[in-house]
Design an enzyme around this catalytic site. Structure first.
Site, PDB file in Angstrom:
ATOM      1  CB  ALA A 211      -0.918   0.010   1.217  1.00 11.60           C
TER       2      ALA A 211
ATOM      3  CG  ASP B 249       9.866   6.880  -5.388  1.00  8.33           C
ATOM      4  OD1 ASP B 249      10.623   7.189  -4.448  1.00  8.33           O
ATOM      5  OD2 ASP B 249       8.710   6.465  -5.216  1.00  8.33           O
TER       6      ASP B 249
ATOM      7  CG  LEU C 196       0.214   8.678  -5.444  1.00 11.79           C
ATOM      8  CD1 LEU C 196       0.721   9.141  -6.800  1.00 11.79           C
ATOM      9  CD2 LEU C 196      -0.545   9.797  -4.752  1.00 11.79           C
TER      10      LEU C 196
END
Length: 588
Positions: free
Chosen positions: A242, A397, A245
């Site tokens: 999770a 990222d 976004l």
């Protein structure tokens, strides 16, 4: 009532979902550490939702979106602004007090300069400055009291920092996905935040509360326009991850392929839109105080965040980014990018190949598989130098949750929602800077900092040279395992104030990626030094790029094409020396 049928349906699904979740939790975990998937024919969403209800789902989700938009208007909107401003204000005050000694020194220097000016004027001006000094003294006492209350004494300072860091992390989760995303970015900024904050915010990468399965399944069916059992043969009822976004489920297609299904959080677009309006107001307010903008281009970073977050919200764009990345590394046998299944992908649902592997920071498991963490780290650094210096397109990222080492040793990249792009001009400036780093030319580095917009406009390169020399010497002579970022921040605080370095907006995600890589490097190899690890690979890519540029300029000169540009013989000499040294080192 308009949604009464939907509400009854939702309650039935919820009851069945709870039953199925309990049954699933009791099943044995399979060999890969995942819960067993459940045939979609027996899943509650397939049992109770018909194609007729897909229209109701769309109306329901649209209604929820409009409800969220109302949160940002009227009294609720003002309350949201107050809530966000209170969190930002408290954090700003905390950070100000945390570095209060630096600000106090600056105040005293400023007061001394004012007094010198007053002494050249009139007695009244001197009296006025003395009164100003009294006011500063009272302000100083108030700040010391506030510092004691908020930060505590020197003996329990670190404990209080950890408490404040946890408070900030919890508040960002409470404020929602926009601020969780911002917190993730802040978690890599050890130059702006004390170390306990960096550690706490780093947990936001993997530790975000999931949303309910029924909402996720409703989103999938609405987006794909088909029932879940028509698209997927089996589905795991618990999300495997999770994030800020969305969340990810493991499933199997009817054709047998194991896939990851990424589903966007509900009401995300309306939430992001409302929060960005609030943040823009806060940034506009901050611009009234230039001292708040000296070390960071907040408005520029907000613009960049606005562009990036909207791209990251578009899962179809993420799929295209993945395919572009795969094309860039098509000749690299040790890099893998998951396949995208476009027949089950939209802007809010992404279906891609499921990757089994080990996190790059899981040293125990890597060693159990006889995979060298140091080699994985060097491969990771090499891929990023290619992305930054050659491709001009990079994964922005690279936290450990987005990088896996597969059983065969390949490095798998995924989650391409956040990518960065570098113009050829910026690439050229970055290469110039690396030339000067390799050549140990502080004056050149100072000029590079100005060219790259790391210094305020108008700063004299000569005046910055001794500062750059100090920073340059410190960074290159210390192994990163010996660098305490908190102490480094304090040591350079005076320098940062007197010669205000700032992070330009186009470097926000480059710095984020490099600092994350640095963190991974330190974990995987205690002797890790970024410069030493990167140097041979950077030279390789630089020689390839610069050599091609030089050949073009040289041929243009011979052919009389003056538009090709003027040959920089000094740069050419540096390039030749670097190539010669590289050949010698290779031959050893």
């Amino acid at each position: 009532m308009r949604f009464s049928h939907r509400n009854r349906l939702e309650r039935r699904i919820d009851r069945r979902m709870n039953e199925l979740t309990t049954m699933t939790a009791e099943k044995a975990v399979n060999g890969n550490g995942h819960l067993a998937t459940v045939a979609t024919e027996s899943a509650p969403i397939a049992q109770y939702v018909t194609n007729e209800h897909l229209i109701a789902e769309e109306k329901f989700l649209t209604h929820k979106e409009s409800e969220v938009e109302h949160r940002y208007t009227g009294l609720r909107g003002y309350f949201r602004i107050f809530h966000v401003s209170a969190v930002i204000g408290k954090l700003a005050l905390y950070l100000y007090l945390d570095q209060y000694e630096t600000h106090r020194k600056a105040q005293l220097r400023y007061a001394k300069e004012r007094m010198k000016t007053a002494e050249r004027l009139t007695r009244a001006a001197v009296i006025g400055e003395k009164l100003y000094g009294v006011r500063l003294w009272f302000l100083h006492q108030i700040m010391l009291l506030m510092r004691l209350l908020m930060l505590g004494s020197e003996t329990n300072r670190e404990v209080n920092q950890e408490k404040q860091a946890v408070w900030l992390k919890d508040k960002l989760i409470e404020l929602g996905p926009t601020f969780i995303k911002i917190g993730q970015s802040m978690g890599t900024r050890a130059d702006l935040l004390p170390l306990p904050f960096v550690v706490a915010l780093g947990e936001l990468q993997d530790n975000v509360p999931p949303f309910s399965n029924e909402i996720a399944f409703a989103r999938i069916e609405k987006e794909l326009g088909r029932k879940i059992n028509e698209v997927y043969r089996d589905f795991e009822m618990q999300p495997v991850a999770a994030a800020s976004l969305g969340q990810v489920y493991r499933a199997f297609l009817h054709s047998g392929e194991e896939v990851a299904v990424k589903v966007q959080r509900p009401n995300l677009e309306a939430t992001i839109k409302g929060d960005l309006k609030i943040l823009k107001k806060v940034a506009n307010f901050a611009e009234r105080f230039p001292q708040l903008n000296e070390n960071a281009d907040w408005s520029g970073m907000l613009r960049e965040f606005n562009e990036t977050i909207h791209e990251e919200m578009d899962y179809a764009a993420e799929g295209k980014n993945a395919e572009r990345f795969r094309e860039s590394f098509k000749n690299w046998d040790n890099v893998h990018v998951p396949k995208i299944y476009w027949n089950a992908t939209t802007s809010k649902v992404l279906t891609m190949e499921f990757i089994h592997g080990t996190k790059v920071t899981d040293l125990v498991e890597l060693e159990r598989q006889s995979i060298s963490p140091e080699k994985v780290n060097r491969l990771l650094i090499r891929t990023y130098l290619k992305q930054l210096l050659e491709d001009g397109f990079f994964h922005a990222d690279p936290h450990p949750g987005n990088l896996l080492v597969m059983v065969d040793g390949r490095l798998a990249f995924f989650d391409f929602g956040m990518v960065g792009r570098i113009t050829p001009e910026l690439q050229s400036k970055m290469i110039d800077a690396f030339f000067n780093v390799v050549g140990k030319d502080p004056a050149g580095i100072a000029q590079n900092l100005i060219d790259l917009d790391f210094l305020k406009p108008g700063t004299d390169a000569k005046s910055v040279r001794p500062v750059v020399e100090k920073m340059f010497e410190f960074h290159l002579n210390l192994k990163l395992k010996d660098v305490n970022f908190k102490e480094l921040t304090y040591d350079l605080a005076d320098v940062m104030y007197d010669y205000p370095f700032r992070l330009p907006s186009n470097f926000t995600y480059i710095m984020r990626a490099l600092m994350t890589l640095e963190g991974i490097g330190i974990i995987t190899d205690p002797e890790f030094n970024f410069f030493e690890t990167a140097k041979p690979y950077a030279k390789e890519f630089m020689l390839k790029r610069e050599g091609a540029d030089f050949r073009k300029m040289f041929v243009d000169k011979i052919m009389g094409r003056e538009d090709g540009g003027k040959i920089d013989w000094n740069r050419t000499w540096k390039l030749a020396k670097m190539a010669f040294k590289t050949v010698l080192n290779t031959g050893k």
